[in-house]
Structure formats: structure tokens, C-alpha cells
Design a protein around this motif. Structure first.
Motif, short mmCIF file in Angstrom:
data_model
loop_
_atom_site.label_atom_id
_atom_site.label_comp_id
_atom_site.label_asym_id
_atom_site.label_seq_id
_atom_site.Cartn_x
_atom_site.Cartn_y
_atom_site.Cartn_z
N LYS A 205 0.84 -1.21 0.00
CA LYS A 205 0.00 0.00 0.00
C LYS A 205 0.87 1.25 0.00
O LYS A 205 0.60 2.23 -0.71
N SER A 206 1.93 1.21 0.82
CA SER A 206 2.80 2.37 0.93
C SER A 206 3.59 2.61 -0.35
O SER A 206 3.97 3.73 -0.64
N VAL A 207 3.85 1.52 -1.10
CA VAL A 207 4.56 1.69 -2.37
C VAL A 207 3.71 2.51 -3.33
O VAL A 207 4.19 3.44 -3.98
N ILE A 208 2.42 2.17 -3.41
CA ILE A 208 1.52 2.92 -4.30
C ILE A 208 1.47 4.38 -3.86
O ILE A 208 1.60 5.30 -4.67
N LEU A 209 1.35 4.58 -2.53
CA LEU A 209 1.32 5.93 -2.00
C LEU A 209 2.62 6.67 -2.30
O LEU A 209 2.62 7.85 -2.66
N THR A 210 3.76 5.97 -2.17
CA THR A 210 5.07 6.57 -2.45
C THR A 210 5.16 7.04 -3.90
O THR A 210 5.64 8.14 -4.17
N PHE B 147 5.58 7.96 7.88
CA PHE B 147 5.09 8.71 9.02
C PHE B 147 3.59 9.02 8.94
O PHE B 147 2.90 9.06 9.95
N TYR B 148 3.09 9.27 7.73
CA TYR B 148 1.69 9.72 7.60
C TYR B 148 0.83 8.81 6.72
O TYR B 148 -0.31 9.14 6.44
N GLY B 149 1.41 7.68 6.27
CA GLY B 149 0.72 6.80 5.32
C GLY B 149 -0.68 6.43 5.76
O GLY B 149 -1.65 6.59 5.01
N ILE C 131 -3.06 9.34 5.61
CA ILE C 131 -3.40 9.74 4.25
C ILE C 131 -4.39 8.73 3.64
O ILE C 131 -5.38 9.11 3.02
N ILE C 132 -4.14 7.44 3.87
CA ILE C 132 -5.02 6.41 3.30
C ILE C 132 -6.41 6.50 3.94
O ILE C 132 -7.44 6.43 3.25
N GLN C 133 -6.46 6.73 5.26
CA GLN C 133 -7.75 6.89 5.95
C GLN C 133 -8.52 8.09 5.39
O GLN C 133 -9.71 8.00 5.11
N TRP C 134 -7.80 9.18 5.24
CA TRP C 134 -8.39 10.43 4.74
C TRP C 134 -8.93 10.23 3.33
O TRP C 134 -10.01 10.66 2.99
#
Ligand SMILES: [Zn+2]
Length: 253
Positions: free
Chosen positions: A192-197, A239-241, A244-247
Motif C-alpha cells: 500500500k505504501s509503495v503505491i502511496l510513495t 510517518f503519515y501513510g 493519508i489512506i484513511q483520509w
């Protein structure tokens, strides 16, 4: 008390990261010889090599030849100290602190080298993939499957983008180094964090890219290293993943 220790420890590691940024691209040993002034070549004594403190005490100049010392040194030491402090604040003394600190330290070295040389050395990213996967076997918040999918997705997705880009524009837009970096990020943070990154890195990268192009009046062929933006995206994800995903899922309800 321990917070101060974490800052000092971070600054000392940052001092070592400076050596890595300077020497790894040249293929030099990161252990020997000891630090010396790049201008007058005189060895730097330990009391002139204290992270952050010595730079201030010497007012940014070599003790012998008075040649200015690059601001890169205190900057890297400061960022590393801050990383250590923030991670300690979040995780305390734990495996999480240790693994994520080594992760951020690698990102700092990669960012420094990519900015100066437009390369991401395999000697950092490839072992990083392995260390990230080992972390998934130890850290409770990351399963090995999540890490593995992160590696494949990180490496695979950017590889696909790079291939399409090359096919469309007939030239290389993203280096293979970015692909391995993203695989390393996936190993440490999960899929998930990779997509966000990728999203965050591309977003910030495009904004900065447009600003640079406007200022330098260059066209879109001007290559900007992508590694620093991916690294920044990874730090934000770490730190904020979750926030951000929740939001984001809240907006899509
Ligand atoms: Zn000097």
C-alpha cells in the motif's frame, strides 16, 4: 534524556552518511583513509570532526587552509539526527527503530548521490531489498507477504511505467536505479505504501519539475533525478501513510 541520545546518535550516523555520499560513487572505501579536507588534503582531527558542533565551531571553514566546508555536511547530519529523533519518538528503542532508521539512512545516502551524480548505486538499493524483507520477518506491523508484494509491485510498476515511457518518447525517462529503489521501499513499507510513495513522489516531483523548468526555461527533456522524490514519498508514507489512506477512503465514502 534518551531523546537527546537519539539526536546525538543520529548526528554521528549522519557524519558517516556524508562519507558514503562522497565516496560510494567514486568506488572508494568508506572506512579508510580517515576524513581529510578535500581542498588541502590534511587529515581532519577527531575534535574537528564532531557532527554539527565542529562545523559551527570552525564557522564552516577548514582549520588549516580556511577553505569553506560544504553545507552538505551539517545538512545531512541534521536531517539524520532529526530522522533518528522522530523514529525514537514513535517507536522507542525497538527493532522498528533500528530497521526504519537504517531504511531512512539508506534513503538519505541515495538522495545525496542521486542529486549529485544522477545514479542510485546498487550497493545500497539491492542489499536494502534484502534487509527490508528480513525486517518483515521480525516487525509485527509488516507481514512477509506484504513485504514481498511490495517488492514485486515497487519493482514491477515503475518498470512498466519506464518501459511505456521509453516506448512513447524513445528515450529513457527513469533509470533502472529508481526501479530497484522502489523495490527496496516496497520491502520495508509494504505494497500500500509503495503505491502511496509513487503517487506522492510523482506529485511533488512534477511540481518541483515544472518550477525548475520554468526557472531554467528548459523543455521537458530536462532530466531531474527521481530518487529524491521517491525517497521523500517513502518518508511521508512511513510517518503519515495510514492517515493519508484513511483520509482518502473517507473522501471516497
Ligand atoms: Zn583544508
Amino acid at each position: 534524556m534518551w531523546h537527546i541520545v537519539s539526536i546525538i546518535f543520529g548526528a554521528i550516523v549522519g557524519s558517516f552518511l556524508n562519507v558514503c555520499i562522497y565516496r560510494v560513487p567514486k568506488g572508494e572505501s568508506i572506512v579508510t583513509p580517515g576524513s581529510h579536507c578535500p581542498h588541502c588534503q590534511r587529515p581532519i582531527q577527531f575534535y574537528d570532526n564532531l557532527p554539527l558542533v565542529s562545523y559551527l565551531a570552525l564557522r564552516g571553514k577548514c582549520r588549516y587552509c580556511h577553505h569553506p566546508i560544504s553545507w552538505q555536511y551539517p545538512l545531512v547530519e541534521g536531517i539524520t539526527a532529526l530522522s533518528s529523533f522522530l523514529l525514537f519518538n514513535r517507536f522507542g528503542i525497538s527493532w522498528s527503530y533500528l530497521f526504519y532508521f537504517s531504511f531512512l539512512a539508506s534513503l538519505i545516502v541515495i538522495t545525496g548521490i542521486d542529486l549529485f551524480h544522477q545514479i542510485i548505486p546498487d550497493v545500497i538499493s539491492l542489499p536494502g531489498i534484502g534487509v527490508g524483507f528480513i525486517a518483515s520477518l521480525i516487525l509485527p506491523q509488516l507481514t512477509w507477504l506484504n513485504s514481498l508484494i511490495g517488492i514485486l509491485l515497487g519493482g514491477g510498476s515503475l518498470f512498466l511505467v519506464a518501459a511505456v515511457y521509453q516506448w512513447l518518447f524513445k528515450r529513457e525517462g527513469m533509470g533502472g536505479g529508481d526501479v530497484k529503489l522502489l523495490a527496496m521501499i516496497g520491502a520495508f513499507l509494504g505494497w500500500k505504501s509503495v503505491i502511496l510513495t509513487i503517487l506522492l513522489g510523482s506529485l511533488v516531483g512534477s511540481i518541483i519539475g515544472v518550477i525548475v523548468m520554468v526557472m531554467k526555461e528548459k523543455d521537458f527533456k530536462y532530466a531531474i533525478p527521481f530518487g529524491p522524490f521517491l525517497s521523500l514519498g517513502a518518508v511521508l508514507s512511513l510517518f503519515y501513510g495510514e492517515k493519508i489512506i484513511q483520509w482518502y477512503s473517507f473522501l471516497n465514502r
